[in-house]
Design a protein around this motif. Structure first.
Motif, PDB file in Angstrom:
ATOM      1  N   ALA A 295       0.832  -1.208   0.000  1.00  0.00           N
ATOM      2  CA  ALA A 295       0.000   0.000   0.000  1.00  0.00           C
ATOM      3  C   ALA A 295       0.863   1.252   0.000  1.00  0.00           C
ATOM      4  N   ASN A 296       1.943   1.234   0.759  1.00  0.00           N
ATOM      5  CA  ASN A 296       2.851   2.380   0.811  1.00  0.00           C
ATOM      6  C   ASN A 296       3.491   2.622  -0.548  1.00  0.00           C
ATOM      7  N   ALA A 297       3.967   1.550  -1.192  1.00  0.00           N
ATOM      8  CA  ALA A 297       4.616   1.688  -2.503  1.00  0.00           C
ATOM      9  C   ALA A 297       3.629   2.178  -3.558  1.00  0.00           C
ATOM     10  N   PHE A 298       2.424   1.621  -3.566  1.00  0.00           N
ATOM     11  CA  PHE A 298       1.419   2.054  -4.534  1.00  0.00           C
ATOM     12  C   PHE A 298       1.006   3.504  -4.294  1.00  0.00           C
ATOM     13  N   ALA A 299       0.888   3.885  -3.025  1.00  0.00           N
ATOM     14  CA  ALA A 299       0.482   5.261  -2.712  1.00  0.00           C
ATOM     15  C   ALA A 299       1.554   6.259  -3.130  1.00  0.00           C
ATOM     16  N   VAL A 300       2.814   5.894  -2.947  1.00  0.00           N
ATOM     17  CA  VAL A 300       3.909   6.770  -3.384  1.00  0.00           C
ATOM     18  C   VAL A 300       3.847   6.962  -4.899  1.00  0.00           C
ATOM     19  N   THR A 301       3.605   5.876  -5.625  1.00  0.00           N
ATOM     20  CA  THR A 301       3.497   5.968  -7.085  1.00  0.00           C
ATOM     21  C   THR A 301       2.290   6.799  -7.496  1.00  0.00           C
ATOM     22  N   ALA A 302       1.142   6.548  -6.850  1.00  0.00           N
ATOM     23  CA  ALA A 302      -0.072   7.292  -7.187  1.00  0.00           C
ATOM     24  C   ALA A 302       0.088   8.777  -6.874  1.00  0.00           C
ATOM     25  N   GLU A 303       0.726   9.092  -5.751  1.00  0.00           N
ATOM     26  CA  GLU A 303       0.908  10.507  -5.393  1.00  0.00           C
ATOM     27  C   GLU A 303       1.828  11.210  -6.371  1.00  0.00           C
ATOM     28  N   SER A 304       2.781  10.482  -6.901  1.00  0.00           N
ATOM     29  CA  SER A 304       3.734  11.114  -7.808  1.00  0.00           C
ATOM     30  C   SER A 304       3.055  11.654  -9.057  1.00  0.00           C
ATOM     31  N   LEU A 305       1.936  11.062  -9.445  1.00  0.00           N
ATOM     32  CA  LEU A 305       1.175  11.624 -10.565  1.00  0.00           C
ATOM     33  C   LEU A 305       0.667  13.011 -10.230  1.00  0.00           C
ATOM     34  N   CYS A 306       0.515  13.285  -8.936  1.00  0.00           N
ATOM     35  CA  CYS A 306       0.028  14.590  -8.480  1.00  0.00           C
ATOM     36  C   CYS A 306       1.156  15.615  -8.412  1.00  0.00           C
ATOM     37  N   THR A 358     -10.230  10.825  -6.703  1.00  0.00           N
ATOM     38  CA  THR A 358     -10.044   9.635  -7.541  1.00  0.00           C
ATOM     39  C   THR A 358      -9.198   8.551  -6.889  1.00  0.00           C
ATOM     40  N   ALA A 359      -8.783   8.742  -5.640  1.00  0.00           N
ATOM     41  CA  ALA A 359      -7.899   7.781  -4.974  1.00  0.00           C
ATOM     42  C   ALA A 359      -8.401   6.339  -5.055  1.00  0.00           C
ATOM     43  N   PRO A 360      -9.692   6.057  -4.783  1.00  0.00           N
ATOM     44  CA  PRO A 360     -10.138   4.653  -4.861  1.00  0.00           C
ATOM     45  C   PRO A 360      -9.985   4.059  -6.259  1.00  0.00           C
ATOM     46  N   TYR A 361     -10.245   4.862  -7.274  1.00  0.00           N
ATOM     47  CA  TYR A 361     -10.169   4.360  -8.646  1.00  0.00           C
ATOM     48  C   TYR A 361      -8.719   4.120  -9.063  1.00  0.00           C
ATOM     49  N   THR A 370      -8.160  -6.205  -1.884  1.00  0.00           N
ATOM     50  CA  THR A 370      -9.029  -5.228  -1.220  1.00  0.00           C
ATOM     51  C   THR A 370      -8.329  -4.519  -0.062  1.00  0.00           C
ATOM     52  N   ALA A 371      -7.586  -5.251   0.748  1.00  0.00           N
ATOM     53  CA  ALA A 371      -6.923  -4.651   1.911  1.00  0.00           C
ATOM     54  C   ALA A 371      -5.922  -3.577   1.480  1.00  0.00           C
ATOM     55  N   ILE A 372      -5.191  -3.848   0.411  1.00  0.00           N
ATOM     56  CA  ILE A 372      -4.223  -2.869  -0.098  1.00  0.00           C
ATOM     57  C   ILE A 372      -4.950  -1.649  -0.645  1.00  0.00           C
ATOM     58  N   ARG A 373      -6.032  -1.869  -1.380  1.00  0.00           N
ATOM     59  CA  ARG A 373      -6.798  -0.753  -1.953  1.00  0.00           C
ATOM     60  C   ARG A 373      -7.352   0.160  -0.860  1.00  0.00           C
ATOM     61  N   ASP A 374      -7.934  -0.430   0.173  1.00  0.00           N
ATOM     62  CA  ASP A 374      -8.570   0.384   1.215  1.00  0.00           C
ATOM     63  C   ASP A 374      -7.539   1.197   1.990  1.00  0.00           C
ATOM     64  N   ILE A 379      -4.468   6.546   3.020  1.00  0.00           N
ATOM     65  CA  ILE A 379      -3.237   7.314   3.216  1.00  0.00           C
ATOM     66  C   ILE A 379      -3.028   8.329   2.087  1.00  0.00           C
ATOM     67  N   LEU A 380      -3.486   7.997   0.882  1.00  0.00           N
ATOM     68  CA  LEU A 380      -3.345   8.937  -0.225  1.00  0.00           C
ATOM     69  C   LEU A 380      -4.181  10.183   0.022  1.00  0.00           C
ATOM     70  N   ARG A 381      -5.340  10.015   0.609  1.00  0.00           N
ATOM     71  CA  ARG A 381      -6.182  11.168   0.918  1.00  0.00           C
ATOM     72  C   ARG A 381      -5.599  12.015   2.033  1.00  0.00           C
ATOM     73  N   ILE A 382      -4.845  11.411   2.929  1.00  0.00           N
ATOM     74  CA  ILE A 382      -4.123  12.197   3.941  1.00  0.00           C
ATOM     75  C   ILE A 382      -3.115  13.118   3.270  1.00  0.00           C
ATOM     76  N   GLU A 383      -2.387  12.557   2.326  1.00  0.00           N
ATOM     77  CA  GLU A 383      -1.316  13.307   1.649  1.00  0.00           C
ATOM     78  C   GLU A 383      -1.846  14.425   0.764  1.00  0.00           C
ATOM     79  N   ALA A 384      -3.056  14.297   0.253  1.00  0.00           N
ATOM     80  CA  ALA A 384      -3.611  15.300  -0.662  1.00  0.00           C
ATOM     81  C   ALA A 384      -3.619  16.694  -0.047  1.00  0.00           C
ATOM     82  N   TRP A 385      -3.758  16.768   1.271  1.00  0.00           N
ATOM     83  CA  TRP A 385      -3.820  18.074   1.941  1.00  0.00           C
ATOM     84  C   TRP A 385      -2.483  18.813   1.906  1.00  0.00           C
ATOM     85  N   ALA A 386      -1.392  18.125   1.656  1.00  0.00           N
ATOM     86  CA  ALA A 386      -0.067  18.754   1.678  1.00  0.00           C
ATOM     87  C   ALA A 386       0.380  19.267   0.318  1.00  0.00           C
TER      88      ALA A 386
END
Length: 484
Positions: A295-306, A358-361, A370-374, A379-386
């Motif tokens: 989940a941490n690795a995927f979130a880092v990758t997903a955030e990098s698009l931002c 769009t974090a869930p998608y 499912t556990a990784i997605r949730d 955590i991605l939504r936490i980071e969006a505020w920064a």
């Protein structure tokens, strides 16, 4: 129509022209950055279909790869900044001389760093706390990338040099092509053969079924092809920097290397300590289990698009500020600094909103677990505020690099991540798990953006000894004098 040559020629630029020029250089740079990070997203999403263990095996060593890539990328910036200054001063022969030195130094340096990476490839996953189930695949993934580091470094060098002369379009198009090649090669190398029926016709698309190894090979092949094309356009097609047919030595020049070292050394050390902190975060996350690692690795990758649009604007800022500095136009240096930072904050604020929605998608595309997605969505939504303040630190750093001011900003990055993020993450992780680690990251990025904005507004970074003509030594000395 605003043109970067107006900076070199000393022509006046209205605010509207400055804004138009910023956008003109930023858009291709943003496309280049997004294309680059899209490759990581492709790797993550394709490997994610194979299961949690395979996803975690990549996530375990990804920050270590960023460390090696970043060190080589930072080294090339010491030469790119010099080229931007010389092009701004219309010293094209001097710019080509710097480029020749950069080619030699980049190849030698990257080979040495690559050999160091190869030497630690096997014990590294164990050092990071990985389980036996994922360490072997982590080693293979790391080893393939690190062996190709000289090609990746030449990719960094080619793209950086083209951007510093104002050619944002070519790197942008080549990086977009690289992402497409990555999709094709990954599809062929990660998965087994695919069989389709269209009417009465049977179609087979071959596949090597290499899994994690295929992901590494596919990306590396795409990177190598792009590096060759990038340097073809740089050394043969780019008018201001073309080396074919030009006489000149590739032997190391102590004066150019000294200047490159003074610019690159703080950036290299800074990147090393920041990636070291990210590796420390990986060590904090590893005991939380495979789901947390993935989940941490995927979130880092997903955030990098931002945040990658911020790095694209930072590239444009380095070019605009660097050429204005080289031309001795202190007023433009300051204005481009403010314009680019403001633009970066606006763009990344919008990207943060999109990421939150769009974090869930995004996670649906990367993993079926499912556990990784949730957990990743949360955590991605936490980071969006920064994101707005993260943008301020990213683009302001690009502004400071443009004038050769790298020492104090490197210290600011180092202090923020080591004195704020890591202690807070270590404190929150035992009780809040991965959520605590990302809360710590959010707090630290907001703090980092604040201190970069304070330095930007102070104007201490924008000091030229002689406005009408910038001497070579002044380009470097400003970064050290601004510490006072």
């Amino acid at each position: 129509m605003a043109d970067i040559k107006q900076i070199q020629n000393g022509e006046p630029l209205s605010f509207g022209q400055q804004l138009a020029l910023t956008a003109k250089l930023s858009v291709p740079a943003i496309v280049a950055q997004l294309s680059s990070i899209l490759m990581q997203y492709i790797d993550a999403s394709m490997v994610g279909q194979l299961g949690a263990d395979d996803a975690a095996s990549i996530g375990l060593v990804s920050t270590s790869l960023w460390l090696f890539w970043g060190i080589c990328s930072a080294m090339t910036m010491g030469f790119s900044v010099q080229v931007a200054h010389k092009v701004g001063a219309k010293d094209y022969a001097g710019a080509r001389k710097v480029l020749r030195q950069a080619v030699t130094a980049s190849l030698i340096f990257s080979v040495i760093v690559s050999l160091i990476g190869v030497a630690i490839a096997f014990p590294l996953p164990h050092w990071l706390g990985g389980s036996e189930a994922i360490c072997s695949k982590s080693t293979s993934y790391f080893l393939i990338f690190i062996a190709a580091l000289p090609f990746l470094t030449m990719n960094f060098l080619g793209g950086g040099m083209l951007r510093c002369v104002g050619n944002m379009k070519t790197p942008g198009l080549l990086y977009a092509q690289m992402a497409l090649l990555d999709v094709v090669f990954n599809f062929l190398l990660i998965f087994p053969s695919h069989h389709f029926m269209i009417g009465d016709f049977a179609i087979t698309i071959p596949g090597a079924d290499l899994g994690v190894i295929g992901a590494a090979l596919g990306t590396v092949i795409a990177e190598v092809i792009t590096a060759l094309l990038m340097n073809y356009f740089l050394m043969i097609r780019e008018p201001d920097l073309r080396l074919i047919g030009e006489k000149g030595s590739y032997r190391p020049d102590s004066n150019i290397l000294r200047k490159a070292l003074k610019i690159s050394a703080p950036m290299t050390v800074e990147h090393a300590v920041i990636c070291g902190a990210q590796i420390a975060v990986t060590i904090i996350v590893a005991p939380l289990g495979v789901v947390a690692i993935a989940a941490n690795a995927f979130a880092v990758t997903a955030e990098s698009l931002c945040y990658m649009p911020g790095y694209g604007i930072a590239d444009a800022a380095t070019t605009l500020v660097g050429q204005s500095h080289g031309a001795g136009r202190r007023d433009l240096v300051r204005r481009f600094g403010y314009i680019t930072v403001g633009l970066g904050m606006v763009v990344m604020t919008l990207m943060g909103v999109i990421m939150w929605l769009t974090a869930p998608y995004m996670f649906d595309l990367m993993t079926p677990v499912t556990a990784i997605r949730d957990l990743g969505t949360e955590i991605l939504r936490i980071e969006a505020w920064a994101e707005p303040m993260f943008a301020a630190s990213i683009v302001a750093y690009g502004v400071f690099v443009g004038v050769g001011d790298t020492m104090l900003p490197a210290c600011m990055n180092f202090g923020s991540i080591w004195l704020v993020r890591l202690p807070l993450a270590a404190w929150l992780a035992p009780t809040l798990g991965l959520r605590g680690v990302w809360i710590a990251m959010c707090v630290e990025l907001c703090f980092r953006g604040l201190i970069f904005l304070i330095r930007l507004v102070s104007g201490k970074w924008n000091k030229l000894k002689k406005i009408d003509k910038v001497k070579d030594e002044d380009i470097i000395d400003s970064s050290w004098e601004n510490l006072n």
